[in-house]
Write a protein that holds these residues in place. Structure first.
Motif, PDB file in Angstrom:
ATOM      1  N   VAL A   3      -2.344 -17.743 -15.032  1.00 19.33           N
ATOM      2  CA  VAL A   3      -2.515 -17.289 -13.645  1.00 19.33           C
ATOM      3  C   VAL A   3      -2.304 -15.788 -13.623  1.00 19.33           C
ATOM      4  O   VAL A   3      -1.367 -15.277 -14.220  1.00 19.33           O
ATOM      5  CB  VAL A   3      -1.467 -17.913 -12.696  1.00 19.33           C
ATOM      6  N   ASN A   4      -3.198 -15.129 -12.935  1.00 18.21           N
ATOM      7  CA  ASN A   4      -3.075 -13.696 -12.739  1.00 18.21           C
ATOM      8  C   ASN A   4      -2.327 -13.455 -11.433  1.00 18.21           C
ATOM      9  O   ASN A   4      -2.691 -14.017 -10.404  1.00 18.21           O
ATOM     10  CB  ASN A   4      -4.478 -13.096 -12.614  1.00 18.21           C
ATOM     11  N   ASN A   5      -1.289 -12.653 -11.456  1.00 19.65           N
ATOM     12  CA  ASN A   5      -0.528 -12.385 -10.240  1.00 19.65           C
ATOM     13  C   ASN A   5      -0.630 -10.914  -9.878  1.00 19.65           C
ATOM     14  O   ASN A   5      -0.757 -10.048 -10.747  1.00 19.65           O
ATOM     15  CB  ASN A   5       0.947 -12.725 -10.454  1.00 19.65           C
ATOM     16  N   LEU A   6      -0.548 -10.673  -8.580  1.00 17.56           N
ATOM     17  CA  LEU A   6      -0.531  -9.292  -8.103  1.00 17.56           C
ATOM     18  C   LEU A   6       0.800  -9.047  -7.426  1.00 17.56           C
ATOM     19  O   LEU A   6       1.242  -9.861  -6.609  1.00 17.56           O
ATOM     20  CB  LEU A   6      -1.641  -9.075  -7.070  1.00 17.56           C
ATOM     21  N   VAL A   7       1.428  -7.948  -7.781  1.00 14.35           N
ATOM     22  CA  VAL A   7       2.649  -7.579  -7.056  1.00 14.35           C
ATOM     23  C   VAL A   7       2.417  -6.218  -6.409  1.00 14.35           C
ATOM     24  O   VAL A   7       1.896  -5.281  -7.037  1.00 14.35           O
ATOM     25  CB  VAL A   7       3.909  -7.646  -7.960  1.00 14.35           C
ATOM     26  N   ILE A   8       2.754  -6.162  -5.132  1.00 12.18           N
ATOM     27  CA  ILE A   8       2.400  -5.017  -4.295  1.00 12.18           C
ATOM     28  C   ILE A   8       3.649  -4.561  -3.551  1.00 12.18           C
ATOM     29  O   ILE A   8       4.289  -5.362  -2.882  1.00 12.18           O
ATOM     30  CB  ILE A   8       1.350  -5.432  -3.238  1.00 12.18           C
ATOM     31  N   SER A   9       3.971  -3.303  -3.697  1.00 17.41           N
ATOM     32  CA  SER A   9       5.124  -2.795  -2.957  1.00 17.41           C
ATOM     33  C   SER A   9       4.672  -1.622  -2.093  1.00 17.41           C
ATOM     34  O   SER A   9       3.997  -0.696  -2.557  1.00 17.41           O
ATOM     35  CB  SER A   9       6.217  -2.425  -3.963  1.00 17.41           C
ATOM     36  N   LEU A  10       5.031  -1.689  -0.811  1.00 17.42           N
ATOM     37  CA  LEU A  10       4.542  -0.721   0.171  1.00 17.42           C
ATOM     38  C   LEU A  10       5.702  -0.186   1.009  1.00 17.42           C
ATOM     39  O   LEU A  10       6.668  -0.907   1.251  1.00 17.42           O
ATOM     40  CB  LEU A  10       3.551  -1.398   1.122  1.00 17.42           C
ATOM     41  N   ALA A  11       5.586   1.052   1.455  1.00 17.21           N
ATOM     42  CA  ALA A  11       6.587   1.605   2.369  1.00 17.21           C
ATOM     43  C   ALA A  11       5.900   2.114   3.623  1.00 17.21           C
ATOM     44  O   ALA A  11       4.750   2.559   3.576  1.00 17.21           O
ATOM     45  CB  ALA A  11       7.356   2.739   1.700  1.00 17.21           C
ATOM     46  N   LYS A  12       6.609   1.987   4.746  1.00 11.24           N
ATOM     47  CA  LYS A  12       6.059   2.475   6.014  1.00 11.24           C
ATOM     48  C   LYS A  12       6.108   3.995   6.008  1.00 11.24           C
ATOM     49  O   LYS A  12       7.190   4.583   5.991  1.00 11.24           O
ATOM     50  CB  LYS A  12       6.879   1.904   7.173  1.00 11.24           C
ATOM     51  N   GLU A  13       4.946   4.620   6.000  1.00 11.24           N
ATOM     52  CA  GLU A  13       4.873   6.082   6.030  1.00 11.24           C
ATOM     53  C   GLU A  13       5.293   6.593   7.398  1.00 11.24           C
ATOM     54  O   GLU A  13       5.005   5.964   8.416  1.00 11.24           O
ATOM     55  CB  GLU A  13       3.427   6.518   5.786  1.00 11.24           C
ATOM     56  N   CYS A  14       5.961   7.710   7.416  1.00 10.86           N
ATOM     57  CA  CYS A  14       6.385   8.263   8.695  1.00 10.86           C
ATOM     58  C   CYS A  14       6.027   9.725   8.741  1.00 10.86           C
ATOM     59  O   CYS A  14       6.000  10.402   7.714  1.00 10.86           O
ATOM     60  CB  CYS A  14       7.885   8.099   8.857  1.00 10.86           C
ATOM     61  N   GLU A  15       5.726  10.200   9.930  1.00 10.29           N
ATOM     62  CA  GLU A  15       5.297  11.595  10.063  1.00 10.29           C
ATOM     63  C   GLU A  15       6.388  12.579   9.646  1.00 10.29           C
ATOM     64  O   GLU A  15       6.118  13.572   9.009  1.00 10.29           O
ATOM     65  CB  GLU A  15       4.850  11.866  11.505  1.00 10.29           C
ATOM     66  N   ASN A  16       7.628  12.270  10.052  1.00 15.62           N
ATOM     67  CA  ASN A  16       8.706  13.203   9.699  1.00 15.62           C
ATOM     68  C   ASN A  16       9.360  12.779   8.395  1.00 15.62           C
ATOM     69  O   ASN A  16       9.553  11.636   8.122  1.00 15.62           O
ATOM     70  CB  ASN A  16       9.748  13.287  10.820  1.00 15.62           C
TER      71      ASN A  16
END
Lengths: 340, 340
Positions: free
Chosen positions: A327-340
């Motif tokens: 099985v091929n798995n994808l792991v994705i990590s994201l952060a909420k970008e903020c203007e300041n």
């Protein structure tokens, strides 16, 4: 594979959100079973570890939301909570009342939490489930476009692939928009999903299930029409498709995007060399049956499920023997970008 | 009786907490049944009404926590949620996603929510349940102090009354302390509980149940010892006891404290004059059975429950005929006092 990324996520998150009296986390698509608390436990342990490293005391309160669909068996989850709290106190030194576990039922393609309220949102093996069977797999005049299959095959025409990708794009984009609103500035999102299998990896589980159903049609155990009209509401994207959707949606900063391969029988409890191939195949068939039986049984009926998964186990056994049960798995990590 | 007090509470609360993007409320001891959402619906309607009166737009998001013990049937509650959300949209104009209903399982004598996070906490007919059977109702050498009864009788000696009042004082004090921490400044608490029956009101339901159990002992259907060793973990305080505990605990401002009497059959669906007395008694026995059967059956066994509640219905019928089927209720409204 996901653990170092989780650790990283939590560290970054705490650097930007401490000092904070309360950290709010959620596990989206928590299900109900022996593994329901495993993600939550990992997250709690990583928060505590990061706080110790940063000499941050006292430990923040952690408010946890377990999310799954309205029909999920939360009663069983709740009955296991007193034990979980007790273990948390004994093994992790987390006093009763310092970790508050709630449930938030509903689809994660809709709003689950108030704006700017959540610090860390986690989802494991849930986001490849679509909100619905893609439109367009049956023509306007009722002709099935994906005859003999329940998912995309290597030979499938674009008329089959397109609706699937479109539905996934729409769902995943909606998911990102909802989570962006719910996260605090610098809040993190960590997702693991099943990805597309490369040619060298062997066939996809959904294609194997389709092959078995096809065999059953050929042998007269199943009406052809039943199979032709069924398409599974799941899509396993490629790494490029995921990257492209995240970029187009545009609100998140992509921190990690990786694939990792797992053998289908990776969680088989015994030692690799000593286990019979058939026992491993039966194990794989059992956990895959637990995932897919509800949706298959509601369309094809309960009576053929035993036969279906016995045949499926045989196909898995062959695959494992050929070293193609991947099985091929994808792991994705994201952060909420903020203007300041 | 509670409705105008609820309306008042919500008005005061919103005056001090608006503008606010999100109002967090909880129903403590929500149970699972046709009335589970009724308190929540009332609260939502009052929030919306107050916002309209104050010309406050857009309506705040409402995050709701339904609380009950770990063993409560939340699955049934969650399955009813899609319908509830739909009704809320159609009848109250509250869009899907503007009211987010979660569950927080656990005892309300412990911590349920993060500090300073909740605006309004509501509990109806739950707080007379104690956290445990009071200590001291059985002597150190194992002699039952409350022979032949399951609760405090008019004739009970102080050795029976004292442990009950002490347990209630301890539990209710703990409840107030926990809720004080969880409420935001100026947050409100609205509680309805069953209170002590005055002499003129007739006997208490728990005493009636005790009388029936006693009859069954006398007639040889039940072992005397079984009855002697059972005491119900419930206490129905007087208005003075409640006032005294709140004052001693000292952190809340007491806004309202009232008693109101209800006939046991007040919620009987038919017109008063036309209904048979026995039908009303059967109705009362049925809802009281739903409340007390679990705890009675776990001590006395399932087999005698039918007989017990048939006898109980007969006692209720007599009581209703005499106009003595009255429950005394206490409604208590409190606000979190703040230094500034």
């Amino acid at each position: 594979m996901v653990k170092p990324i989780l650790e990283n996520c939590i560290c970054e998150l705490l650097h930007s959100s401490l000092p904070n009296y309360c950290i709010r986390i959620a596990d989206l698509g928590c299900s109900s079973g022996p593994n329901t608390f495993s993600a939550v436990l990992s997250i709690i342990e990583n928060i505590d570890k990061a706080c110790h490293t940063m000499n941050y005391e006292p430990l923040p309160i952690i408010q946890v939301f377990l999310n799954d669909l309205f029909g999920n068996d939360f009663n069983t989850v709740f009955k296991a909570l007193p034990n979980f709290y007790e273990k948390l106190e004994i093994e992790n030194g987390r006093k009763y009342g310092s970790c508050l576990i709630a449930a938030m039922p509903g689809s994660f393609y809709g709003r689950l939490f108030p704006k700017n309220s959540m610090h860390f949102l986690h989802s494991s093996y849930s986001l490849h489930w679509l909100s619905q069977v893609p439109d367009g797999l049956v023509s306007a005049s009722g002709i099935p476009m994906n005859k003999g299959s329940i998912y995309i095959e290597k030979s499938s025409p674009p008329i089959v692939h397109q609706p699937y990708l479109q539905q996934f794009t729409q769902d995943f984009t909606m998911f990102l928009k909802m989570r962006y609103e719910e996260l605090v500035p610098h809040g993190h999102l960590l997702l693991t999903i099943v990805g597309k299998n490369e040619e060298i990896d062997g066939p996809h589980v959904l294609n194997l299930l389709g092959m078995v159903l096809n065999d059953m049609v050929v042998e007269g155990h199943l009406e052809e029409e039943k199979l032709d009209n069924f398409n599974i509401p799941q899509y396993t994207p490629s790494i490029d498709e995921i990257r492209s959707i995240i970029q187009k949606e545009g609100s998140f900063k992509l921190l990690h995007l990786e694939t990792f391969k797992l053998q289908l029988d990776a969680s088989f409890p015994e030692d690799h060399d000593h286990a019979e191939n058939d026992a491993r195949a039966a194990y794989v068939a059992t956990y895959i049956r637990a995932v897919f039986e509800p949706i298959l049984a509601s369309h094809f009926g309960n009576t053929i499920m035993g036969d279906l998964f016995q045949r499926f186990a045989k196909k898995i056994a062959k695959l494992l023997q050929m070293g193609k049960g991947i099985v091929n798995n994808l792991v994705i990590s994201l952060a909420k970008e903020c203007e300041n």
